[in-house]
Write a protein that holds these residues in place. Structure first.
Motif, short mmCIF file in Angstrom:
data_model
loop_
_atom_site.label_atom_id
_atom_site.label_comp_id
_atom_site.label_asym_id
_atom_site.label_seq_id
_atom_site.Cartn_x
_atom_site.Cartn_y
_atom_site.Cartn_z
N CYS A 1 4.91 -6.84 15.38
CA CYS A 1 3.66 -6.65 16.11
C CYS A 1 3.21 -7.97 16.75
CB CYS A 1 2.59 -6.12 15.15
SG CYS A 1 0.90 -6.14 15.82
N GLY B 1 -4.13 -4.57 9.90
CA GLY B 1 -3.36 -3.63 10.69
C GLY B 1 -3.03 -4.18 12.07
N CYS B 2 -1.95 -3.69 12.64
CA CYS B 2 -1.51 -4.14 13.95
C CYS B 2 -2.53 -3.76 15.02
CB CYS B 2 -0.14 -3.55 14.27
SG CYS B 2 0.54 -4.15 15.83
N CYS C 1 0.84 -1.20 0.00
CA CYS C 1 0.00 0.00 0.00
C CYS C 1 0.87 1.25 0.00
CB CYS C 1 -0.91 -0.01 1.22
SG CYS C 1 -2.00 1.42 1.29
N PHE D 1 4.70 -6.11 10.84
CA PHE D 1 3.61 -6.95 11.29
C PHE D 1 4.13 -8.18 12.04
CE2 PHE D 1 2.26 -4.50 7.63
CZ PHE D 1 1.27 -3.76 8.23
N ALA E 1 -2.71 -9.39 10.52
CA ALA E 1 -2.22 -8.04 10.82
C ALA E 1 -1.82 -7.31 9.55
CB ALA E 1 -1.06 -8.10 11.80
N TRP F 1 0.82 3.79 3.11
CA TRP F 1 1.59 3.49 4.32
C TRP F 1 3.08 3.33 4.04
CZ3 TRP F 1 -1.76 4.94 7.47
CH2 TRP F 1 -3.10 4.60 7.35
#
Length: 161
Positions: free
Chosen positions: A85, A109-110, A53, A82, A105, A56
């Motif tokens: 995370c 997302g985390c 992406c 990730f 994740a 980000w």
């Protein structure tokens, strides 16, 4: 470009200390799909490769079309945060559990992982409930998304194996 990505991967590997296994990497690649050129994902984010992406992770240095090797290198670099995370939030997972959670994740997302029923069940040592909890995260904007249903099913299967 490819050399820069490999350097980033090496640095991330030192920080994380744990990499996703082959089964997890294959799951992510299959679920994300391969695109050598830019496209806009389901929520309108400029993306390339295997789900890289550009919102980000800036894409200024990329010159499409990418080779699949460049896409794989980019994915490995993206996965570092990730993996970190998951390792920090849920240490002690087996390789497939770690890989399934990393896939989740990477996709959600985390923050979504750390606030999930998946993690709360892992921390309670209720691994069956943790695997079942993947299925709770199949909606976007109030709609069930077939791709998320398929992805969560695959992640739950990997988590259980």
């Amino acid at each position: 470009m490819q050399k820069q990505i490999l350097i980033v991967i090496s640095i991330i590997g030192l920080v994380v200390g744990r990499d996703i296994n082959g089964a997890g990497l294959a799951l992510i690649k299959q679920q994300e799909g391969w695109r050598a050129n830019y496209y806009y994902d389901q929520i309108g984010q400029k993306t390339i490769g295997y789900g890289h992406c550009c919102v980000w992770h800036p894409c200024d240095q990329l010159h499409p079309p990418l080779t699949e090797q460049q896409g794989s290198d980019l994915l490995r670099a993206d996965l570092g945060e990730f993996q970190n995370c998951i390792q920090n939030a849920a240490p002690g997972l087996n390789d497939n559990q770690f890989a399934a959670c990393t896939s989740f994740a990477f996709n959600m997302g985390c923050g979504a992982f750390t606030g999930s029923h998946i993690l709360s069940n892992i921390r309670a040592k209720n691994f069956n409930a943790a695997a079942n909890a993947f299925n709770e995260y199949t909606s976007m904007g109030g709609r069930v998304i077939a791709g998320l249903v398929n992805r969560r099913k695959a992640e739950a299967q990997l988590f259980r194996s």
